[in-house]
Scaffold this motif. Sequence first.
Motif, PDB file in Angstrom:
ATOM      1  N   LYS A  28      43.128  -3.133   6.819  1.00  0.00           N
ATOM      2  CA  LYS A  28      43.906  -4.015   7.692  1.00  0.00           C
ATOM      3  C   LYS A  28      44.095  -3.460   9.096  1.00  0.00           C
ATOM      4  O   LYS A  28      44.256  -4.216  10.053  1.00  0.00           O
ATOM      5  N   ASP A  29      44.102  -2.124   9.250  1.00  0.00           N
ATOM      6  CA  ASP A  29      44.255  -1.579  10.586  1.00  0.00           C
ATOM      7  C   ASP A  29      42.919  -1.210  11.222  1.00  0.00           C
ATOM      8  O   ASP A  29      42.870  -0.668  12.321  1.00  0.00           O
ATOM      9  N   GLY A  30      41.833  -1.514  10.531  1.00  0.00           N
ATOM     10  CA  GLY A  30      40.539  -1.415  11.184  1.00  0.00           C
ATOM     11  C   GLY A  30      40.447  -2.544  12.192  1.00  0.00           C
ATOM     12  O   GLY A  30      40.980  -3.631  11.963  1.00  0.00           O
ATOM     13  N   TYR A  31      39.815  -2.310  13.308  1.00  0.00           N
ATOM     14  CA  TYR A  31      39.828  -3.359  14.328  1.00  0.00           C
ATOM     15  C   TYR A  31      38.566  -3.364  15.165  1.00  0.00           C
ATOM     16  O   TYR A  31      37.798  -2.407  15.208  1.00  0.00           O
ATOM     17  N   GLN A  32      38.402  -4.493  15.840  1.00  0.00           N
ATOM     18  CA  GLN A  32      37.505  -4.613  16.976  1.00  0.00           C
ATOM     19  C   GLN A  32      38.385  -5.010  18.159  1.00  0.00           C
ATOM     20  O   GLN A  32      39.216  -5.904  18.047  1.00  0.00           O
ATOM     21  N   LYS A  33      38.206  -4.335  19.266  1.00  0.00           N
ATOM     22  CA  LYS A  33      39.050  -4.587  20.444  1.00  0.00           C
ATOM     23  C   LYS A  33      38.170  -4.854  21.657  1.00  0.00           C
ATOM     24  O   LYS A  33      37.217  -4.136  21.934  1.00  0.00           O
ATOM     25  N   TYR A  34      38.529  -5.912  22.394  1.00  0.00           N
ATOM     26  CA  TYR A  34      37.794  -6.322  23.576  1.00  0.00           C
ATOM     27  C   TYR A  34      38.722  -6.312  24.787  1.00  0.00           C
ATOM     28  O   TYR A  34      39.906  -6.624  24.679  1.00  0.00           O
ATOM     29  N   THR A  35      38.183  -5.990  25.944  1.00  0.00           N
ATOM     30  CA  THR A  35      38.959  -5.865  27.173  1.00  0.00           C
ATOM     31  C   THR A  35      38.705  -7.048  28.085  1.00  0.00           C
ATOM     32  O   THR A  35      37.550  -7.428  28.312  1.00  0.00           O
ATOM     33  N   TRP A  42      37.090   2.285  12.386  1.00  0.00           N
ATOM     34  CA  TRP A  42      36.485   2.210  11.072  1.00  0.00           C
ATOM     35  C   TRP A  42      37.422   2.734   9.993  1.00  0.00           C
ATOM     36  O   TRP A  42      38.473   3.308  10.285  1.00  0.00           O
ATOM     37  N   HIS A  43      37.031   2.557   8.725  1.00  0.00           N
ATOM     38  CA  HIS A  43      37.889   2.913   7.597  1.00  0.00           C
ATOM     39  C   HIS A  43      38.258   4.398   7.577  1.00  0.00           C
ATOM     40  O   HIS A  43      39.306   4.779   7.062  1.00  0.00           O
ATOM     41  N   ASP A  44      37.430   5.254   8.146  1.00  0.00           N
ATOM     42  CA  ASP A  44      37.724   6.685   8.161  1.00  0.00           C
ATOM     43  C   ASP A  44      38.487   7.125   9.399  1.00  0.00           C
ATOM     44  O   ASP A  44      38.688   8.316   9.631  1.00  0.00           O
ATOM     45  N   GLY A  45      38.925   6.161  10.214  1.00  0.00           N
ATOM     46  CA  GLY A  45      39.677   6.485  11.419  1.00  0.00           C
ATOM     47  C   GLY A  45      38.823   6.687  12.650  1.00  0.00           C
ATOM     48  O   GLY A  45      39.348   6.817  13.764  1.00  0.00           O
ATOM     49  N   THR A  46      37.512   6.727  12.464  1.00  0.00           N
ATOM     50  CA  THR A  46      36.612   6.896  13.603  1.00  0.00           C
ATOM     51  C   THR A  46      36.692   5.699  14.543  1.00  0.00           C
ATOM     52  O   THR A  46      36.751   4.555  14.097  1.00  0.00           O
ATOM     53  N   ILE A  47      36.699   5.970  15.834  1.00  0.00           N
ATOM     54  CA  ILE A  47      36.683   4.915  16.842  1.00  0.00           C
ATOM     55  C   ILE A  47      35.393   5.040  17.639  1.00  0.00           C
ATOM     56  O   ILE A  47      35.070   6.119  18.159  1.00  0.00           O
ATOM     57  N   THR A  48      34.650   3.986  17.688  1.00  0.00           N
ATOM     58  CA  THR A  48      33.405   3.975  18.456  1.00  0.00           C
ATOM     59  C   THR A  48      33.483   2.945  19.568  1.00  0.00           C
ATOM     60  O   THR A  48      34.233   1.972  19.481  1.00  0.00           O
ATOM     61  N   ASN A  49      32.714   3.158  20.608  1.00  0.00           N
ATOM     62  CA  ASN A  49      32.735   2.285  21.775  1.00  0.00           C
ATOM     63  C   ASN A  49      31.399   1.587  21.961  1.00  0.00           C
ATOM     64  O   ASN A  49      30.347   2.124  21.600  1.00  0.00           O
ATOM     65  N   GLY A  50      31.455   0.418  22.530  1.00  0.00           N
ATOM     66  CA  GLY A  50      30.232  -0.335  22.771  1.00  0.00           C
ATOM     67  C   GLY A  50      30.435  -1.342  23.880  1.00  0.00           C
ATOM     68  O   GLY A  50      31.420  -1.281  24.627  1.00  0.00           O
ATOM     69  N   ASN A  51      29.517  -2.263  23.995  1.00  0.00           N
ATOM     70  CA  ASN A  51      29.577  -3.270  25.051  1.00  0.00           C
ATOM     71  C   ASN A  51      29.136  -4.632  24.543  1.00  0.00           C
ATOM     72  O   ASN A  51      28.207  -4.735  23.735  1.00  0.00           O
ATOM     73  N   LEU A  52      29.834  -5.667  25.015  1.00  0.00           N
ATOM     74  CA  LEU A  52      29.424  -7.036  24.754  1.00  0.00           C
ATOM     75  C   LEU A  52      28.233  -7.378  25.650  1.00  0.00           C
ATOM     76  O   LEU A  52      27.993  -6.725  26.677  1.00  0.00           O
ATOM     77  N   ALA A  53      27.511  -8.413  25.278  1.00  0.00           N
ATOM     78  CA  ALA A  53      26.408  -8.855  26.113  1.00  0.00           C
ATOM     79  C   ALA A  53      26.928  -9.437  27.426  1.00  0.00           C
ATOM     80  O   ALA A  53      26.315  -9.281  28.485  1.00  0.00           O
ATOM     81  N   PHE A  54      28.087 -10.115  27.369  1.00  0.00           N
ATOM     82  CA  PHE A  54      28.719 -10.694  28.547  1.00  0.00           C
ATOM     83  C   PHE A  54      30.193 -10.318  28.539  1.00  0.00           C
ATOM     84  O   PHE A  54      30.774 -10.118  27.477  1.00  0.00           O
ATOM     85  N   PRO A  55      30.821 -10.223  29.708  1.00  0.00           N
ATOM     86  CA  PRO A  55      32.245  -9.866  29.745  1.00  0.00           C
ATOM     87  C   PRO A  55      33.091 -10.878  28.980  1.00  0.00           C
ATOM     88  O   PRO A  55      32.765 -12.067  28.929  1.00  0.00           O
ATOM     89  N   ASN A  79      37.871  -9.458  30.990  1.00  0.00           N
ATOM     90  CA  ASN A  79      36.980  -9.390  32.137  1.00  0.00           C
ATOM     91  C   ASN A  79      36.113  -8.140  32.154  1.00  0.00           C
ATOM     92  O   ASN A  79      35.829  -7.562  33.203  1.00  0.00           O
ATOM     93  N   SER A  80      35.724  -7.723  30.982  1.00  0.00           N
ATOM     94  CA  SER A  80      34.903  -6.531  30.843  1.00  0.00           C
ATOM     95  C   SER A  80      34.007  -6.690  29.627  1.00  0.00           C
ATOM     96  O   SER A  80      34.323  -7.433  28.697  1.00  0.00           O
ATOM     97  N   THR A  81      32.899  -5.974  29.629  1.00  0.00           N
ATOM     98  CA  THR A  81      32.079  -5.924  28.432  1.00  0.00           C
ATOM     99  C   THR A  81      32.546  -4.838  27.471  1.00  0.00           C
ATOM    100  O   THR A  81      32.047  -4.742  26.356  1.00  0.00           O
ATOM    101  N   ALA A  82      33.488  -4.002  27.907  1.00  0.00           N
ATOM    102  CA  ALA A  82      33.938  -2.879  27.083  1.00  0.00           C
ATOM    103  C   ALA A  82      34.569  -3.340  25.785  1.00  0.00           C
ATOM    104  O   ALA A  82      35.364  -4.281  25.763  1.00  0.00           O
ATOM    105  N   CYS A  83      34.226  -2.683  24.695  1.00  0.00           N
ATOM    106  CA  CYS A  83      34.794  -2.995  23.398  1.00  0.00           C
ATOM    107  C   CYS A  83      34.788  -1.733  22.544  1.00  0.00           C
ATOM    108  O   CYS A  83      34.077  -0.768  22.836  1.00  0.00           O
ATOM    109  N   SER A  84      35.588  -1.741  21.507  1.00  0.00           N
ATOM    110  CA  SER A  84      35.656  -0.585  20.614  1.00  0.00           C
ATOM    111  C   SER A  84      35.933  -1.059  19.205  1.00  0.00           C
ATOM    112  O   SER A  84      36.358  -2.197  18.984  1.00  0.00           O
ATOM    113  N   ALA A  85      35.695  -0.171  18.246  1.00  0.00           N
ATOM    114  CA  ALA A  85      35.932  -0.489  16.839  1.00  0.00           C
ATOM    115  C   ALA A  85      36.561   0.709  16.153  1.00  0.00           C
ATOM    116  O   ALA A  85      36.205   1.858  16.425  1.00  0.00           O
TER     117      ALA A  85
END
Length: 379
Positions: A291-298, A308-321, A300-306
């Motif tokens: 339940k506390d796993g997430y995807q987060k988007y910013t 995971w179940h082990d607490g790891t946070i990874t960063n990525g980018n959307l195709a469009f802001p 006016n930005s392509t920045a996003c993060s996730a």
Amino acid sequence: MLKKILAVILTLSLVFSMTSLGYADDSKHTAIFVVGQSSYVQDNLSKSMDAATFIQNGRTYVPLRYLGLALGVNENNIQWDSTSQTATLSMNGTTLKFIIGKTTYYTNSQANSMDVAPLVKNGRTYLPARYVAEAFGYKVNWNGDTQAVTVYTDVTPQAPNDVWGFPLKATKAEIKAGSQYAQITDINGNTYNLDMGQKALLVLGHYFTDMSGKRIDWSKVWIDEYAKAWNMTPDDVRKVYPEGSYYISDKIDSDAMYVPFIPLAEAFGVPKENIQWDGQYLTIYGWDGIKDGYQKYTANSTACSAKWHDGTITNGNLAFPLLVINGVPMIGMGNVFDFDQIFFVDGAYCSLVKGYSNSGGWDIKNGTIEFGVIPKNVK
């Protein structure tokens, strides 16, 4: 492994030092007011006002009646005393009193101070909304970039039953540029029209640079360029994309179809309780089976993060802001995968909704976008 994550107005109204009234009776709401607009968004649906939000002395003033309505305050609990120039609001055992021209307000008879005073403008009474909102348990976010104030509450997310996410509720969505409605096919094959609260829009970057390095105002020539590229006449393009179906933005470099994110996520199966929009960040909980796993988007930005179940946070980018239009978060798509890879299984070992990406795409010549999904247990 990060996938492409992506109310009385008996002549009354309210200030918005960036905020809101209280909880609806026994429910929570999200409300968005944009400076200069005579409309607001309540729980993803756009609604009209007879007054516009404005800024004065560094504070955002919002019509009280509509703020109250937006957050579920019963109109009978909003009272205006013209003799004493006092506005009284009551909800869930809390009573607030504001007096025109006074920087002291009262919470259940307890005196409190604020840095601005209520005022009357054009026959409307405006109150400093932040104090009202916080007294009723709300949070407030001001986004200077979009000139929008968002009133919201913390979510209490549900946990999905496995890493593949929540049960799939829909298998198809069809949307046309300029329409506020999406045709949804539910899991049983029935169709219905979903009010997304905001029109789907073709969004165009204001400027682009051609091969010679010359900067061109794309917003002035796009109709002609579309006509050339897709063997259409300019009039054909105007029929497909009439006024009100497109939007010019300096936030993107190329054109894309943009659709309201939250109502579509709910339609496909993400619980409302798992979606939080504070005007700056859009967070969807339940990712990777927790339940506390997430995807987060910013905004006016392509920045996003996730997370995971082990607490790891990874960063990525959307195709469009992730654009914010009229306070509403919108997801951009050049093809169907820019939307569905946020939710659906696509070769990874987790998802938000239990379904496989199936079909769809943006039909530029017809101004429509479609995406389909099949349940995970169907091969």
